[in-house]
Scaffold this motif. Sequence first.
Motif, PDB file in Angstrom:
ATOM      1  N   LEU A 160      21.240  -5.471 -11.250  1.00  0.00           N
ATOM      2  CA  LEU A 160      22.369  -6.246 -10.748  1.00  0.00           C
ATOM      3  C   LEU A 160      23.079  -7.027 -11.849  1.00  0.00           C
ATOM      4  O   LEU A 160      24.302  -7.135 -11.868  1.00  0.00           O
ATOM      5  CB  LEU A 160      21.900  -7.226  -9.665  1.00  0.00           C
ATOM      6  N   GLY A 161      22.306  -7.603 -12.751  1.00  0.00           N
ATOM      7  CA  GLY A 161      22.870  -8.417 -13.819  1.00  0.00           C
ATOM      8  C   GLY A 161      21.830  -9.389 -14.329  1.00  0.00           C
ATOM      9  O   GLY A 161      20.697  -9.441 -13.836  1.00  0.00           O
ATOM     10  N   ALA A 162      22.208 -10.178 -15.324  1.00  0.00           N
ATOM     11  CA  ALA A 162      21.277 -11.127 -15.934  1.00  0.00           C
ATOM     12  C   ALA A 162      21.928 -12.489 -16.053  1.00  0.00           C
ATOM     13  O   ALA A 162      23.143 -12.615 -16.192  1.00  0.00           O
ATOM     14  CB  ALA A 162      20.838 -10.633 -17.317  1.00  0.00           C
ATOM     15  N   GLY A 163      21.094 -13.511 -15.969  1.00  0.00           N
ATOM     16  CA  GLY A 163      21.568 -14.870 -16.176  1.00  0.00           C
ATOM     17  C   GLY A 163      21.792 -15.641 -14.893  1.00  0.00           C
ATOM     18  O   GLY A 163      21.665 -15.120 -13.770  1.00  0.00           O
ATOM     19  N   PHE A 164      22.150 -16.901 -15.076  1.00  0.00           N
ATOM     20  CA  PHE A 164      22.284 -17.858 -13.978  1.00  0.00           C
ATOM     21  C   PHE A 164      23.214 -17.375 -12.877  1.00  0.00           C
ATOM     22  O   PHE A 164      22.950 -17.591 -11.694  1.00  0.00           O
ATOM     23  CB  PHE A 164      22.790 -19.188 -14.555  1.00  0.00           C
ATOM     24  N   VAL A 165      24.300 -16.695 -13.223  1.00  0.00           N
ATOM     25  CA  VAL A 165      25.287 -16.321 -12.205  1.00  0.00           C
ATOM     26  C   VAL A 165      24.725 -15.308 -11.214  1.00  0.00           C
ATOM     27  O   VAL A 165      25.280 -15.144 -10.125  1.00  0.00           O
ATOM     28  CB  VAL A 165      26.581 -15.777 -12.848  1.00  0.00           C
ATOM     29  N   PHE A 166      23.628 -14.615 -11.568  1.00  0.00           N
ATOM     30  CA  PHE A 166      23.038 -13.628 -10.674  1.00  0.00           C
ATOM     31  C   PHE A 166      21.777 -14.147  -9.975  1.00  0.00           C
ATOM     32  O   PHE A 166      21.130 -13.402  -9.235  1.00  0.00           O
ATOM     33  CB  PHE A 166      22.701 -12.349 -11.447  1.00  0.00           C
ATOM     34  N   ASP A 167      21.419 -15.398 -10.192  1.00  0.00           N
ATOM     35  CA  ASP A 167      20.214 -15.963  -9.586  1.00  0.00           C
ATOM     36  C   ASP A 167      20.381 -16.020  -8.073  1.00  0.00           C
ATOM     37  O   ASP A 167      21.278 -16.696  -7.558  1.00  0.00           O
ATOM     38  CB  ASP A 167      19.958 -17.365 -10.160  1.00  0.00           C
ATOM     39  N   THR A 168      19.514 -15.322  -7.353  1.00  0.00           N
ATOM     40  CA  THR A 168      19.595 -15.300  -5.888  1.00  0.00           C
ATOM     41  C   THR A 168      18.833 -16.447  -5.236  1.00  0.00           C
ATOM     42  O   THR A 168      18.892 -16.607  -4.008  1.00  0.00           O
ATOM     43  CB  THR A 168      19.081 -13.952  -5.357  1.00  0.00           C
ATOM     44  N   LEU A 169      18.128 -17.237  -5.997  1.00  0.00           N
ATOM     45  CA  LEU A 169      17.630 -18.559  -5.612  1.00  0.00           C
ATOM     46  C   LEU A 169      16.879 -18.568  -4.283  1.00  0.00           C
ATOM     47  O   LEU A 169      16.980 -19.489  -3.484  1.00  0.00           O
ATOM     48  CB  LEU A 169      18.809 -19.548  -5.568  1.00  0.00           C
ATOM     49  N   GLN A 170      16.131 -17.505  -4.016  1.00  0.00           N
ATOM     50  CA  GLN A 170      15.351 -17.386  -2.774  1.00  0.00           C
ATOM     51  C   GLN A 170      16.230 -17.457  -1.525  1.00  0.00           C
ATOM     52  O   GLN A 170      15.807 -17.922  -0.459  1.00  0.00           O
ATOM     53  CB  GLN A 170      14.241 -18.431  -2.721  1.00  0.00           C
ATOM     54  N   MET A 171      17.471 -16.979  -1.646  1.00  0.00           N
ATOM     55  CA  MET A 171      18.376 -16.926  -0.499  1.00  0.00           C
ATOM     56  C   MET A 171      18.277 -15.561   0.179  1.00  0.00           C
ATOM     57  O   MET A 171      17.757 -14.609  -0.378  1.00  0.00           O
ATOM     58  CB  MET A 171      19.803 -17.230  -0.948  1.00  0.00           C
ATOM     59  N   ALA A 208       7.043 -16.101 -17.343  1.00  0.00           N
ATOM     60  CA  ALA A 208       8.066 -17.059 -17.760  1.00  0.00           C
ATOM     61  C   ALA A 208       9.378 -16.815 -17.030  1.00  0.00           C
ATOM     62  O   ALA A 208       9.688 -15.694 -16.613  1.00  0.00           O
ATOM     63  CB  ALA A 208       8.283 -16.964 -19.265  1.00  0.00           C
ATOM     64  N   THR A 209      10.151 -17.878 -16.838  1.00  0.00           N
ATOM     65  CA  THR A 209      11.510 -17.769 -16.307  1.00  0.00           C
ATOM     66  C   THR A 209      12.466 -18.419 -17.293  1.00  0.00           C
ATOM     67  O   THR A 209      12.102 -19.358 -18.010  1.00  0.00           O
ATOM     68  CB  THR A 209      11.650 -18.451 -14.943  1.00  0.00           C
ATOM     69  N   SER A 210      13.690 -17.917 -17.321  1.00  0.00           N
ATOM     70  CA  SER A 210      14.698 -18.464 -18.225  1.00  0.00           C
ATOM     71  C   SER A 210      16.075 -18.221 -17.648  1.00  0.00           C
ATOM     72  O   SER A 210      16.241 -17.471 -16.671  1.00  0.00           O
ATOM     73  CB  SER A 210      14.592 -17.811 -19.612  1.00  0.00           C
ATOM     74  N   ALA A 211      17.082 -18.825 -18.266  1.00  0.00           N
ATOM     75  CA  ALA A 211      18.461 -18.643 -17.823  1.00  0.00           C
ATOM     76  C   ALA A 211      18.981 -17.250 -18.133  1.00  0.00           C
ATOM     77  O   ALA A 211      20.087 -16.892 -17.719  1.00  0.00           O
ATOM     78  CB  ALA A 211      19.358 -19.688 -18.483  1.00  0.00           C
ATOM     79  N   LEU A 212      18.203 -16.437 -18.836  1.00  0.00           N
ATOM     80  CA  LEU A 212      18.628 -15.092 -19.214  1.00  0.00           C
ATOM     81  C   LEU A 212      17.935 -14.008 -18.392  1.00  0.00           C
ATOM     82  O   LEU A 212      18.126 -12.816 -18.656  1.00  0.00           O
ATOM     83  CB  LEU A 212      18.339 -14.854 -20.702  1.00  0.00           C
ATOM     84  N   ASP A 213      17.145 -14.390 -17.401  1.00  0.00           N
ATOM     85  CA  ASP A 213      16.373 -13.409 -16.648  1.00  0.00           C
ATOM     86  C   ASP A 213      17.268 -12.358 -15.989  1.00  0.00           C
ATOM     87  O   ASP A 213      18.327 -12.688 -15.423  1.00  0.00           O
ATOM     88  CB  ASP A 213      15.549 -14.101 -15.562  1.00  0.00           C
TER      89      ASP A 213
END
Length: 478
Positions: free
Chosen positions: A443-454, A418-423
């Motif tokens: 590193l951290g959790a949540g949307f602000v830390f999403d590396t988005l396959q970059m 599962a994936t969520s905004a709290l990952d």
Amino acid sequence: MRLRPRAAVLATAALLLAAQAPARAAEPYAPLPPANPYAGPPGTATMHGDTGSSDATPLPGPGAGSVSSHRTALASACPTVLVGADGHPVALCTEIFGRAPTVHLLDPSSGASLTELTLAKGSLLGGVYAYLDHRDRLVVVDGNRDLLRVGHHRTAGGGWQLTVDSRLPLAGAVPDGDAVTGLSPDWQGRVWFATGNGVVGTADDEGTGAVRTLALPAGERIANSISTAPEGAAVATTHATYLLTARPDGTPEVSWRQAYDRGPGRKPGQLSWGTGSTPTFFGPRTGTDYLTVVDNAAPTVNLLVYRTSDGGRVCSVPVLKAGGSGSENSPVAVGNAVFVASTYGYPYPALPDGAGPSVPSSGSFRGGLSRVDVRADGSGCELRWDNRTRSAAVPRLSTADGLLRTVLREPVIPGTDATSALDPYRYAEIDPETGRTVRTAYLGAGFVFDTLQMVGSIAPGRVVLQGTTTGVLRITAG
């Protein structure tokens, strides 16, 4: 002629770094593609490290011990973080609100934004692909279809400013409703570019100003960047892989074309129907012996390797079998080794216009990482290992310390897909010999830390600069 000392300096630096590298990094992780005299330092000049898109670097990452990170909040997704010869990182980001592409000059010691410049808004991918030239200027095409060179300069008061140092309109070559998705310099100083609707061209913006184009077959779109090597420019459309060369006046022509299996539709976790690869040059002799992409076959994708010289296929190897078999990422490749990361099921918050529905309509992000080796005699390839590493970024291979680096996206509920905004997200180092993760750091959790396959860039000083959906992470030892 004035560029030859620059090329010599880059070559000397690469040799010094190689001499300092651990013995196990010498083979098979060499050589890198040759340094382009019209691009910035190898490893940090383009999103994928160099103009050959190896996703490898001669720079070492954070040393042994603990790892710390700091996030620079920019209210923007930052897929492209590059570093010039002067050591200053330059980030090309897309604002969360308004989606305007914005250039940030970052402080090398802290990662803070020193100054910024907003560019004309275009397509979603218009704020993604760019490169640094041999004078540390960001080369990018804006929403007005102008080819820009953006420099950073000291102000009279001692601060910094970003300025458009040159501009060449491409509107006459790029049709209305189309946009440039990728660009890269060749060995003659021309800028190769490719558009979403399949126009490939060259622009001599620092010479004659000439722009020459070639339209690829109707229906073939280009959704990723392009790569350049002394042999020519590599382009992967939604149907085929091309090697193109230029006539004396700069007009592109097809050297070879190889169609691939594009599957029944766009897979979950991909941005287009076709390969997700920026084509990668690699090889054990010249660094550009081969060209590789990942197809979109269903249910299992294949790593395809071609001879750069004539387009002859070396191998087609099923990959990402342990996890989700689909990828939006460019392969990582050096010497005889190729690494492919899965993006199948990755929950992108936005898709490019015209992406269309996925087939199937949804999928879990299971992860996946594969290594394929080309046989020493070039007669074929072997799958070396295949696992379920849950990479949330394009991995980066250091030839100096012999490690793959990426960011892992972990589920809130352990053991699930599962994936969520709290990952939570973790920095990770992987042994390329075995595929085993050897070190991680939270590193951290949540949307602000999403590396988005970059892609994360390894900067001088053993610093990793990793874009996220909201800014840039600066990852160091200690």
